[in-house]
Design an enzyme around this catalytic site. Structure first.
Site, PDB file in Angstrom:
ATOM      1  N   TYR A 142      36.366  43.937  45.882  1.00  0.00           N
ATOM      2  CA  TYR A 142      36.769  45.589  46.054  1.00  0.00           C
ATOM      3  C   TYR A 142      35.601  46.209  46.444  1.00  0.00           C
ATOM      4  CZ  TYR A 142      41.215  43.875  43.496  1.00  0.00           C
ATOM      5  OH  TYR A 142      42.290  43.203  43.236  1.00  0.00           O
ATOM      6  N   HIS A 198      39.566  35.130  41.304  1.00  0.00           N
ATOM      7  CA  HIS A 198      40.148  35.749  42.092  1.00  0.00           C
ATOM      8  C   HIS A 198      41.652  35.062  42.747  1.00  0.00           C
ATOM      9  CE1 HIS A 198      40.028  39.660  44.293  1.00  0.00           C
ATOM     10  NE2 HIS A 198      41.256  39.324  44.481  1.00  0.00           N
TER      11      HIS A 198
END
Length: 359
Positions: A142, A198
């Protein structure tokens, strides 16, 4: 002469009968002894079998198995808490938290920061914290860990009251130890409450084992996975030592994972949903769904609040993302109403198996 002969014959007969009687007595005694020995041996064999295979009830077996699991987990001590297993992952709607199998409590609603960067991220996290949010989700990919850390540090809220999640991306798995140190440095908030992988990738087991070491070193408190489903979990879990505390997957009314959620819960793992409102490009359609809109009107709530409450009642932690302070506040007002079973079923019937991202 004849009388003498009869006398001798009578004597011989008596001797013969006497001998037979003694033999019969002997045989009878022998039979009794053998029978007694047989009973003794039989009893001994039965006793031995019972000793080798003691009768244990299902309840006792379950208790023993549970004690063994707890014993194993009690050995996994971490600074600041015990990594003990709890099979109960029920949400506490009074404290608005859930107890993780790592021994830590985590808020059941929070802020997702995907696509929030720079000052926008700092302001959004600050607005969330000011609205009572105490769970913030970020990730290496991000590109906003620094901004999240800045907002947390400047909030004036005690560090232990804020739960921060971040993630390692597959391109970091080959040197996970360095990646963990980099995440700690970027966030600069003393420790990481939870770190996830992730999504599956080459070297994911080794990366997770590196995170386990960071837990033992007090750098991370809880571990988890993102985008792991039933097959992936069945392959992955036997290769690691510390059961994940959380699995984070895409979950919304059009993609409900109704077979995956119960499976993850059965492992004592909490489920968290990303894209709870459908994700970018799909939110408007989902919020405008006729069924959801009708239920929202019945409760005097927004469609977003109904969807988030639906998740919570299914046992799914929610982390909607927003940069709008009003929407952030709205997404926290989930605890003054409850959906009925009939309303839950109506939303459950909306499932399309429609995934909105590739993970």
């Amino acid at each position: 002469m004849k009388r003498l002969y009869n006398l001798i014959l009578a004597c011989l007969l008596m001797v013969s009968l006497s001998a037979c009687g003694k033999q019969a007595g002997t045989d009878s005694s022998t039979d009794q002894v053998m029978e007694q020995q047989g009973q003794t041996e039989s009893a001994g064999t039965t006793e031995q079998t019972e000793q080798e295979q003691p009768a244990v009830s299902e309840a006792e077996q379950t208790e023993v198995q549970t004690e063994n699991i707890l014993t194993d987990r009690e050995e996994q001590k971490i600074e600041g808490g015990d990594n003990t297993v709890t099979g109960d992952i029920s949400f506490n709607f009074e404290t608005k938290t859930v107890l993780l199998n790592s021994g830590y409590e985590m808020p059941i609603y929070g802020l997702g920061t995907y696509s929030l960067t720079g000052d926008t991220c700092v302001e959004s996290v600050t607005a969330a914290l000011n609205s009572g949010v105490r769970l913030i989700d970020t990730a290496y990919m991000y590109h906003n860990e620094e901004s999240v850390g800045e907002a947390v540090r400047n909030s004036g809220i005690p560090r232990e009251e804020i739960f921060v999640i971040t993630k390692l991306y597959p391109n970091q798995f080959s040197d996970a130890e360095a990646a963990i140190e980099e995440a700690l440095a970027r966030l600069d908030i003393e420790y990481i409450d939870m770190m996830l992988l992730h999504h599956p990738g080459a070297g994911d087991v080794e990366a997770y084992l590196a995170m386990e070491k960071a837990v033992a070193d007090g750098k991370i408190r809880s571990l988890g996975l993102s985008n792991w489903y039933v097959e992936e979990l069945e392959e992955f879990l036997p290769q690691i030592n510390v059961t994940p505390a959380l699995v984070q997957n895409e979950i919304h009314p059009y993609y409900q994972e109704n077979d995956v959620i119960p499976y993850i819960h059965s492992l004592g793992i909490v489920v968290q949903g990303w894209y709870p409102l459908g994700g970018r490009g799909y939110t408007a359609e989902l919020l405008g769904n006729e069924v959801i809109s009708e239920i929202a009107a019945a409760h005097g709530k927004s469609s977003a609040q109904v969807i988030l409450r639906w998740n919570l009642q299914k046992g799914v932690v929610v982390i909607p993302g927003s940069s709008n302070p009003d929407h952030i506040q709205e997404n926290t007002e989930l605890f003054d109403f409850e959906l009925t079973e009939e309303e839950m079923e109506r939303i459950n019937a909306l499932d399309r198996g429609e995934k909105h991202d590739w993970y």
